[in-house]
Design an enzyme around this catalytic site. Structure first.
Site, PDB file in Angstrom:
ATOM      1  N   HIS A 463       0.886  -1.175   0.062  1.00 50.76           N
ATOM      2  CA  HIS A 463       0.098   0.030  -0.016  1.00 50.76           C
ATOM      3  C   HIS A 463       0.972   1.215   0.031  1.00 50.76           C
ATOM      4  O   HIS A 463       0.757   2.178  -0.968  1.00 50.76           O
ATOM      5  CB  HIS A 463      -1.060  -0.141   1.049  1.00 50.76           C
ATOM      6  N   GLU A 464       1.904   1.259   0.908  1.00 51.10           N
ATOM      7  CA  GLU A 464       2.690   2.454   1.011  1.00 51.10           C
ATOM      8  C   GLU A 464       3.625   2.710  -0.140  1.00 51.10           C
ATOM      9  O   GLU A 464       3.751   3.850  -0.746  1.00 51.10           O
ATOM     10  CB  GLU A 464       3.522   2.675   2.166  1.00 51.10           C
ATOM     11  N   HIS A 467       1.519   4.325  -2.852  1.00 44.88           N
ATOM     12  CA  HIS A 467       1.778   5.923  -2.871  1.00 44.88           C
ATOM     13  C   HIS A 467       2.947   6.290  -3.120  1.00 44.88           C
ATOM     14  O   HIS A 467       2.968   7.417  -3.905  1.00 44.88           O
ATOM     15  CB  HIS A 467       1.512   6.248  -1.204  1.00 44.88           C
ATOM     16  N   HIS A 470       3.220   6.462  -7.083  1.00 46.27           N
ATOM     17  CA  HIS A 470       2.346   7.773  -7.676  1.00 46.27           C
ATOM     18  C   HIS A 470       3.165   9.178  -7.220  1.00 46.27           C
ATOM     19  O   HIS A 470       3.248   9.873  -8.358  1.00 46.27           O
ATOM     20  CB  HIS A 470       1.248   8.084  -6.644  1.00 46.27           C
TER      21      HIS A 470
END
Length: 674
Positions: A463-464, A467, A470
């Site tokens: 998940h991190e 980020h 992105h």
């Protein structure tokens, strides 16, 4: 001796940084920003005003970034200089947001005949700039203008105070025992961590703390019901007027003042409430859209959640001798039921997810999806021995870099997050590469073994990193819309939740798993059990998230600021509407709800579910074409990751998916019937 917060190499000089460096550096950068602004206003234009000012802002950001970061991961001596610098920076940004001369430069550029011919990223940055001026109070006059500025500064102070209280309350509580029998049921990894926690404080025996890994281990595995009750009640009463530290770090007055000031800020800007103000910079059209979305999900999920909880209660009664489940029994009983139903547990899986293997597997997954490689660089200075630095490369060329701080420790903020070191931008010195911080709180290595992750922690790492991608894979060179900048908040979780999907795909699991001792792959029988258990109590998890989201949004939809009693009454009302599990009378969840009181999720916690619709629907295209299909991966890279905030999130999603978002994939992935 030079000040590393003024010299500003691309990567912060963590081996030289000292809290004493902060005041002079921040003052110097703020002075430079104000000077650049005044110079730029003499000759309005992109190259003469906005570009030079953006460069000064970038230097300010790069100086403050390590200060803010060290306050989060080390706290202690960094807290006071961080808070002093934050106050000055908040004042500056408030002052800038109300600067009408600069606002007129933006208007002049937006109204110019050439504007329509500008590159997309520049046009978008002007559009967002004009919006932010309106939301920053540029139109306010006299006393209202001064009040808005004062409120902004106070809100910044209160946000920091709220976070500090949660951290201090978490660190203040511990339970030490010399009797290992009290910890019956805790797996070896948790016992080793408890032993290490005691040793780190110069104590003997075993120590349970409120840090995430320790708390979760106790709640999930401790057979001692009295221990579970004690740990649970300490956790849910943190920073409140309840529990063993009642009143010591109480966030109640902080919370009520934050809500009062937010309501007033919204009124000053002409909004009915803070939720409406918040939505002015999000994808969702209005409050009705958000509430309808959340209630629609609740209608679909709650019946399934009620069935799941009824099954858990029946199992606890017949198999565990618990006629009435208490809040401190839920995770423990759920783990027992999961083992009974699927013959698998997170602890059985841990040995197959050693942190080094998961990390190298994550990098391999990303390489196949997006054609990038990751290389460690041990020469880069870091702030703690656990931290590593990596370069992200394509065809041998550096694209970006990131720091990874994976393990829990005392005085480190809980949770997991990505933050910005530098932003990709084209400056006077050339192209600046983006660099990120990636922070988690996994159980550290113990007992001579590497850190062994639960599968839940594996998804957290993915998940991190989503980020991070992105931020790091953007091709936009205009910093206000580069990477995650300018992305609607309710779309910012799309790449992070999207990447989690690979943690459940057998082809990817083979890449991220391997026994820490033998290297053998996750056995087929365990893999099948893990996948079968994927949606175990997923409806209960969904309504828990909906509880947080509805409470947050309804709280910020109030036109008048609520009292502490009214806040509790609203939370109780939301729980009656959507929750299915019992709650301790000592529970003051709101007092440690840092996402909305110390983070960026005020009236925006719904974003997690909103973006999950986007991420599940995006992943469904990979399900159709192949999870490592290069063309689909390249399409996601080009339409979502590389574009940053240069175009509207819905427009980018529609370009990737070929249509607007649909909720079906989320319901299917969650095991909830459409």
């Amino acid at each position: 001796m030079s000040n590393p917060l003024q010299d500003l190499p691309l990567l912060p000089s963590f081996d030289r940084l000292d809290p004493e460096h902060v005041p002079a550096a921040i003052d110097a950068h703020l002075e430079a920003c104000r000077a650049r602004l005044q110079t730029g206003l003499y000759e309005p234009g992109w190259d003469t005003t906005l570009s030079p000012l953006d460069e000064a802002h970038d230097r300010l950001s790069r100086a403050f970034s390590p200060v803010s970061h060290l306050n989060s991961v080390l706290s202690g001596p960094w807290r006071a200089p961080y808070e002093a610098a934050l106050a000055k920076i908040t004042d500056y940004w408030t002052e800038l947001g109300q600067n009408r001369e600069l606002y007129e430069v933006y208007r002049l550029l937006a109204d110019s005949p050439e504007f329509s011919q500008w590159p997309q990223a520049r046009r978008k940055s002007i559009e967002l700039g004009l919006r932010d001026f309106r939301l920053g109070g540029v139109a306010l006059e006299g006393e209202e203008r001064a009040q808005f500025a004062a409120n902004s500064r106070r809100l910044s102070e209160l946000s920091s105070t709220f976070a500090n209280n949660v951290l201090d309350a978490t660190n203040a509580w511990s339970y030490r025992t010399e009797d290992e029998a009290e910890l019956s049921g805790l797996p070896d990894t948790a016992l080793a961590a408890a032993r290490a926690a005691a040793e780190s404080r110069g104590e003997s025996g075993w120590m349970i703390t409120l840090d995430g890994p320790s708390y979760l281990a106790a709640m999930t595995h401790a057979d001692n019901r009295e221990l579970r009750q004690m740990v649970h009640q300490a956790f849910v009463s943190r920073a409140s007027d309840q529990g063993t530290d009642a009143g010591r770090f109480d966030n109640t007055p902080v919370m009520t003042e934050i809500l009062a000031l937010r309501a007033r800020q919204a009124q000053l800007l002409g909004f009915e409430n803070y939720a409406d103000l918040s939505l002015a910079s999000k994808m969702a059209e209005n409050s009705s859209t958000v509430l309808e979305f959340l209630h629609n999900l609740a209608r679909r999920a709650r019946p399934a959640a009620e069935r799941e909880f009824a099954q858990l209660q029946a199992f606890a009664s017949t198999e565990l001798g618990l006629d009435q489940l208490q809040p401190w029994d839920i995770a423990w009983a759920a783990e027992k039921l999961k083992r009974d139903r699927y013959a698998v547990s997170q602890e059985e899986l841990r040995p197959y997810f050693p942190f080094p293997r998961v990390l190298s597997g994550l990098f391999a997954v990303v390489a196949r999806l997006f054609g990038v490689t990751v290389e460690a660089d041990p020469s880069v200075a870091v702030w703690h021995p656990d931290v590593q630095f990596f370069w992200l490369k394509r065809d041998g060329d550096k694209l970006a870099g990131f720091y990874l701080d994976p393990f829990a420790r005392e005085k480190k903020r809980g949770g997991a997050w990505m933050d910005t070191v530098t932003t990709r931008r084209q400056g006077s010195d050339g192209l600046q590469l983006p660099v990120a911080y990636l922070v988690c709180n996994f159980s550290p290595p113990a007992g001579g073994k590497p850190a062994l992750l639960t599968h839940y922690e594996v998804t957290t790492l993915f998940h991190e990193f989503g980020h991070g991608l992105h931020h790091m894979l953007t091709k936009v060179d205009v910093s206000p819309v580069s990477g995650i900048n300018g992305v609607a908040w309710d779309a910012v979780e799309l790449p992070s939740q999207f990447l989690e999907n690979w943690c459940w795909e057998p082809e990817a699991i083979e890449m991220i798993s391997g026994h820490y001792d033998t290297g053998e792959p996750l056995p087929e029988v365990l893999l099948e059990k893990m996948l079968a258990a994927k949606n175990f109590q997923s409806a209960m998890f969904t309504v828990r998230q909906l509880e947080f989201a509805l409470f947050d949004f309804r709280l910020h939809s109030l036109e008048q600021s609520p009292s502490a009693e009214e806040i509790q009454a609203l939370l109780d009302e939301v729980r009656r509407e959507v929750a299915v599990v019992p709650v301790s009378p000592l529970n003051r969840f709101q007092n440690s709800f840092s996402h909305i009181f110390a983070g960026g999720y005020a009236a925006g916690y719904y974003s997690y579910k909103w973006a999950e619709v986007l991420s599940a629907d995006a992943f469904s295209l990979f399900e159709e074409n192949g999870i490592f299909d290069q063309e689909t991966g390249g399409h996601f890279l080009q339409t979502i990751l590389e574009q940053g905030g240069s175009r509207d999130a819905l427009e980018l999603f529609t370009e990737f998916r070929g249509r607007g978002p649909e909720i079906d994939a989320l319901l299917r992935h969650s095991g909830i019937e459409s």
